[in-house]
Design a protein around this motif. Structure first.
Motif, PDB file in Angstrom:
ATOM      1  N   GLU A 168      85.767 -76.676 -75.536  1.00 36.29           N
ATOM      2  CA  GLU A 168      85.662 -77.734 -74.527  1.00 36.29           C
ATOM      3  C   GLU A 168      86.441 -78.970 -74.975  1.00 36.29           C
ATOM      4  N   ARG A 169      86.367 -79.276 -76.259  1.00 39.28           N
ATOM      5  CA  ARG A 169      87.080 -80.447 -76.794  1.00 39.28           C
ATOM      6  C   ARG A 169      88.587 -80.211 -76.807  1.00 39.28           C
ATOM      7  N   CYS A 170      88.975 -78.981 -77.146  1.00 43.44           N
ATOM      8  CA  CYS A 170      90.403 -78.656 -77.129  1.00 43.44           C
ATOM      9  C   CYS A 170      90.970 -78.768 -75.716  1.00 43.44           C
ATOM     10  N   ARG A 171      90.196 -78.293 -74.753  1.00 38.47           N
ATOM     11  CA  ARG A 171      90.659 -78.385 -73.356  1.00 38.47           C
ATOM     12  C   ARG A 171      90.735 -79.843 -72.910  1.00 38.47           C
ATOM     13  N   TYR A 172      89.789 -80.659 -73.363  1.00 39.95           N
ATOM     14  CA  TYR A 172      89.842 -82.089 -73.050  1.00 39.95           C
ATOM     15  C   TYR A 172      91.098 -82.712 -73.656  1.00 39.95           C
ATOM     16  N   ALA A 173      91.373 -82.348 -74.916  1.00 35.18           N
ATOM     17  CA  ALA A 173      92.553 -82.889 -75.601  1.00 35.18           C
ATOM     18  C   ALA A 173      93.838 -82.432 -74.920  1.00 35.18           C
ATOM     19  N   ALA A 178      95.043 -85.738 -77.728  1.00 38.96           N
ATOM     20  CA  ALA A 178      94.100 -85.587 -78.837  1.00 38.96           C
ATOM     21  C   ALA A 178      93.789 -86.890 -79.558  1.00 38.96           C
ATOM     22  N   THR A 179      94.521 -87.959 -79.244  1.00 39.43           N
ATOM     23  CA  THR A 179      94.356 -89.214 -79.978  1.00 39.43           C
ATOM     24  C   THR A 179      92.939 -89.746 -79.887  1.00 39.43           C
ATOM     25  N   GLU A 180      92.345 -89.641 -78.697  1.00 35.71           N
ATOM     26  CA  GLU A 180      90.989 -90.158 -78.490  1.00 35.71           C
ATOM     27  C   GLU A 180      89.991 -89.451 -79.402  1.00 35.71           C
ATOM     28  N   LEU A 181      90.088 -88.126 -79.486  1.00 42.14           N
ATOM     29  CA  LEU A 181      89.160 -87.383 -80.338  1.00 42.14           C
ATOM     30  C   LEU A 181      89.441 -87.633 -81.816  1.00 42.14           C
ATOM     31  N   GLN A 182      90.720 -87.756 -82.168  1.00 39.84           N
ATOM     32  CA  GLN A 182      91.073 -88.053 -83.553  1.00 39.84           C
ATOM     33  C   GLN A 182      90.499 -89.410 -83.966  1.00 39.84           C
ATOM     34  N   THR A 183      90.688 -90.403 -83.112  1.00 40.23           N
ATOM     35  CA  THR A 183      90.208 -91.755 -83.409  1.00 40.23           C
ATOM     36  C   THR A 183      88.693 -91.784 -83.542  1.00 40.23           C
ATOM     37  N   LYS A 184      87.990 -91.121 -82.619  1.00 45.79           N
ATOM     38  CA  LYS A 184      86.529 -91.078 -82.670  1.00 45.79           C
ATOM     39  C   LYS A 184      86.041 -90.475 -83.979  1.00 45.79           C
ATOM     40  N   GLN A 206      88.860 -98.635-104.087  1.00 47.21           N
ATOM     41  CA  GLN A 206      88.418 -97.808-105.216  1.00 47.21           C
ATOM     42  C   GLN A 206      88.276 -96.335-104.833  1.00 47.21           C
ATOM     43  N   ILE A 207      88.468 -96.014-103.549  1.00 45.36           N
ATOM     44  CA  ILE A 207      88.441 -94.621-103.103  1.00 45.36           C
ATOM     45  C   ILE A 207      89.855 -94.073-103.245  1.00 45.36           C
ATOM     46  N   LEU A 208      90.051 -93.170-104.218  1.00 40.24           N
ATOM     47  CA  LEU A 208      91.398 -92.680-104.527  1.00 40.24           C
ATOM     48  C   LEU A 208      91.655 -91.241-104.091  1.00 40.24           C
ATOM     49  N   ALA A 209      90.604 -90.477-103.803  1.00 37.96           N
ATOM     50  CA  ALA A 209      90.806 -89.082-103.407  1.00 37.96           C
ATOM     51  C   ALA A 209      89.746 -88.673-102.384  1.00 37.96           C
ATOM     52  N   VAL A 210      90.190 -87.979-101.360  1.00 36.68           N
ATOM     53  CA  VAL A 210      89.300 -87.485-100.300  1.00 36.68           C
ATOM     54  C   VAL A 210      89.658 -86.027-100.024  1.00 36.68           C
ATOM     55  N   SER A 211      88.659 -85.175 -99.908  1.00 37.88           N
ATOM     56  CA  SER A 211      88.907 -83.781 -99.518  1.00 37.88           C
ATOM     57  C   SER A 211      88.227 -83.506 -98.182  1.00 37.88           C
ATOM     58  N   ILE A 212      88.865 -82.678 -97.362  1.00 39.34           N
ATOM     59  CA  ILE A 212      88.362 -82.368 -96.026  1.00 39.34           C
ATOM     60  C   ILE A 212      88.198 -80.868 -95.865  1.00 39.34           C
ATOM     61  N   ALA A 213      86.946 -80.453 -95.650  1.00 46.98           N
ATOM     62  CA  ALA A 213      86.656 -79.063 -95.319  1.00 46.98           C
ATOM     63  C   ALA A 213      86.175 -79.061 -93.869  1.00 46.98           C
ATOM     64  N   GLY A 214      87.111 -78.877 -92.959  1.00 44.89           N
ATOM     65  CA  GLY A 214      86.764 -78.891 -91.540  1.00 44.89           C
ATOM     66  C   GLY A 214      87.044 -77.552 -90.904  1.00 44.89           C
ATOM     67  N   ASN A 215      86.410 -77.320 -89.745  1.00 45.47           N
ATOM     68  CA  ASN A 215      86.787 -76.102 -89.031  1.00 45.47           C
ATOM     69  C   ASN A 215      88.210 -76.278 -88.495  1.00 45.47           C
ATOM     70  N   VAL A 216      88.765 -75.243 -87.931  1.00 47.29           N
ATOM     71  CA  VAL A 216      90.184 -75.268 -87.554  1.00 47.29           C
ATOM     72  C   VAL A 216      90.490 -76.434 -86.619  1.00 47.29           C
ATOM     73  N   CYS A 217      89.650 -76.630 -85.612  1.00 43.66           N
ATOM     74  CA  CYS A 217      89.915 -77.705 -84.643  1.00 43.66           C
ATOM     75  C   CYS A 217      89.811 -79.078 -85.290  1.00 43.66           C
ATOM     76  N   MET A 218      88.773 -79.304 -86.113  1.00 42.41           N
ATOM     77  CA  MET A 218      88.622 -80.604 -86.772  1.00 42.41           C
ATOM     78  C   MET A 218      89.817 -80.888 -87.679  1.00 42.41           C
ATOM     79  N   ASN A 219      90.275 -79.863 -88.402  1.00 45.87           N
ATOM     80  CA  ASN A 219      91.448 -80.036 -89.258  1.00 45.87           C
ATOM     81  C   ASN A 219      92.668 -80.480 -88.446  1.00 45.87           C
ATOM     82  N   HIS A 220      92.872 -79.847 -87.285  1.00 48.53           N
ATOM     83  CA  HIS A 220      94.019 -80.193 -86.451  1.00 48.53           C
ATOM     84  C   HIS A 220      93.903 -81.618 -85.911  1.00 48.53           C
ATOM     85  N   PHE A 221      92.740 -81.975 -85.411  1.00 52.62           N
ATOM     86  CA  PHE A 221      92.551 -83.324 -84.870  1.00 52.62           C
ATOM     87  C   PHE A 221      92.815 -84.380 -85.940  1.00 52.62           C
ATOM     88  N   LEU A 222      92.234 -84.192 -87.135  1.00 54.93           N
ATOM     89  CA  LEU A 222      92.355 -85.192 -88.189  1.00 54.93           C
ATOM     90  C   LEU A 222      93.771 -85.280 -88.744  1.00 54.93           C
TER      91      LEU A 222
END
Length: 545
Positions: A168-173, A178-184, A206-222
């Motif tokens: 549903e989110r992919c169809r909305y994007a 997709a900018t709206e969902l990425q920003t949110k 002081q935050i120097l490293a971030v890791s992201i384990a997202g599902n396929v759609c979340m990875n694409h949006f981010l």
């Protein structure tokens, strides 16, 4: 332009004439429960409006703003989101290491074997791991020098206002961009960062490293990668391998010279959250066949060992999150999360021991398991007539069988014990929704086994990952046939395995290579194009006898 004022939080939002209240809430950054994505099907986005001196309850997704409105939001219970996972020991050899303490405004680090100079005004620095799911987000703040977890925080994914399902989110994007969902989503991630930083009084630099384990759609949006390939057969992701970006290339509130790691996707709708969970389960270190199951709106299933793995994503639907269930709700205070028979009467437990407000997914599975065990429903899921009841306990509770709004129902909590006018109950359609979910998961398991000519008895270890798998009764899952009964005694609950894997890739530089290897060796079975899956799906609809 008309003004919409949301109470009791006193937020004002100006919108164009004809906008819906749901869209006004989205623009104002307010998360309304809208599992159907605003199609008017789930009826979960009820609000109270005041216009012309009159108050009335309406659906936010179907009510248009044609004048200035006062909107009264429903009371929101605190959601219980799993952040704990099973910690397996790993070697402390972080992917980012401080080589020399700060000199001036910088410090010397090594990242993947090469030296880099990063801006830093303190010797203390930190790493953050995120597990980004369809429904929830969990973040972990860790000391960069020791790997010790300092804080953890969680929230509902802000994208839930666009629908419970990723499609549903992919169809909305696809329609709105997709900018709206990425920003949110970044707004939510930064909110968690702010909360965690506030607990120990550190700044974003002081935050120097971030890791992201997202599902396929979340990875694409981010990552800002087009989701177009996910909307059409063969559903290939826009990227497979892990990669990194500088903090300044993302919307993260962190050190601009820091690193953001995107973990590898596997394929189709099997994403980095699954490869991260596989890492946490150490599937690359065992010769025994194991099955990893992450039960949720999109259930991911992996079967394999250190030499071969196969995976699939099965659309279990939002029923297990409490959506599409008449009295359903997410796992929040007051949600019925467990149901059992005690001294001849139905007993329920609620989150926080609060007054019953609805039923969440684990409670739904328990309720149906009880109904099946005592003969309130037959193996096809049909709610029986009172005259068909045979067991003593069933006859004692026959007053729970009734019709509500013209549909067969089973009352769990009578109206006197809840604020709901008709009590909390399970309808015939609710049972069908659960059957669809359990059939999808079981058929996914059986399809993977058949593809590799494996038998259920060949599986030596079963790992349940994710929040739902942690909170549900495993015995109830066996009773309704969600998990093969042959796997009794082999099942281990991992908790938030994706989050633990995301932490591990920061704490051990070899872990990202292991994660990549697991992702690349995994074959993806696309169930949508598998002719056997539909046959298995239909055969799995009945409950276990």
């Amino acid at each position: 332009m008309y003004k919409v004022t949301f109470y009791p939080i006193n937020i004002e939002q100006f919108v164009e004439e004809g906008s819906t209240i749901l869209n006004a809430a989205r623009q104002a950054g307010i998360i309304l429960d809208a599992p159907c994505g605003g199609n008017g099907n789930c009826k979960k986005c009820k609000v109270t409006i005041c216009a012309g001196g009159r108050k009335k309850d309406v659906l936010a997704c179907k009510t248009f703003v044609l004048e200035d409105l006062s909107v009264y939001l429903p009371e929101v219970a605190e959601h219980h989101i799993l952040s704990e996972g099973k910690n397996f020991p790993f070697f402390w050899n972080p992917i980012l290491k401080m080589e020399e303490s700060k000199t001036g405004n910088g410090a010397l680090f090594s990242f993947q074997g090469r030296q880099v100079q990063l801006k830093l005004k303190s010797d203390d620095w930190y790493m953050v791991a995120f597990d980004i799911g369809t429904t929830t987000i969990v973040g972990y703040l860790m000391d960069g020098s020791t790997g010790k977890q300092i804080a953890a925080d969680s929230m509902l994914n802000p994208q839930t206002v666009y629908g419970a399902d990723v499609m549903e989110r992919c169809r909305y994007a696809a329609v709105h961009g997709a900018t709206e969902l990425q920003t949110k989503t970044f707004e939510g991630l930064n909110q968690l960062l702010h909360h965690m930083r506030g607990k120990i009084g550190i700044n974003k630099e002081q935050i120097l490293a971030v890791s992201i384990a997202g599902n396929v759609c979340m990875n694409h949006f981010l990552a800002g990668i087009s989701i177009e390939s996910l909307l059409k057969v063969p559903y290939h992701p826009g990227f497979y391998r892990w990669f990194w970006r500088k903090g300044k290339e993302t919307m993260f509130h962190m050190n601009s010279d820091g690193y953001v790691l995107f973990l590898p996707n596997i394929g189709g709708f099997v994403g980095a959250d699954t490869s991260s969970a596989m890492l946490n389960a150490n599937l690359d270190e065992t010769e025994n066949l194991s099955c990893l199951i992450d039960i949720g709106t999109n259930g991911e299933i992996v079967i394999g060992n250190k030499t071969t793995t196969i995976a699939c994503s099965t659309a279990a639907g939002p029923a297990l999150e409490g959506a599409n269930i008449v009295c359903g709700m997410r796992g929040a205070s007051g949600a019925i999360d467990h149901v059992w028979m005690e001294r001849g009467q139905i007993a329920v437990a609620t989150i926080d021991k609060a007054k019953p407000a609805g039923i969440c997914g684990s409670g739904l599975i328990d309720a149906v398991a009880v109904m099946l065990s005592y003969g309130f429903i037959d193996k096809t899921g049909r709610i029986c007539e009172k005259k068909e009841l045979k067991q003593f306990e069933a006859k004692q509770n026959q007053n729970r069988l009734c019709e509500i709004n013209g549909e067969k129902a089973f009352i769990l909590v009578f109206p006197s014990m809840t604020e709901r006018e008709q009590g909390i109950y399970i309808t015939q359609q609710d049972i069908r929704e659960l059957q669809l979910a359990k059939a999808a998961i079981l058929a996914g398991i059986l399809s993977l086994l058949k593809k590799k000519n494996w038998e259920k008895k060949d599986i030596k270890n079963v790992f349940l990952a994710g929040a739902f798998g942690s909170f549900m009764s495993i015995e109830s899952a066996f009773l309704i046939g969600l998990i093969p009964k042959e796997w009794r005694g082999k099942t281990v609950v991992l908790g938030n395995a994706a989050g633990e894997g995301a932490k591990e890739v920061l704490c051990d530089e070899q872990a990202i290579l292991r994660c990549e290897k697991l992702a690349r060796q995994t074959e993806v079975l696309e169930l949508a194009s598998d002719s056997e899956f539909q046959k298995m799906f239909l055969s799995c609809m009945d409950f276990a006898g």
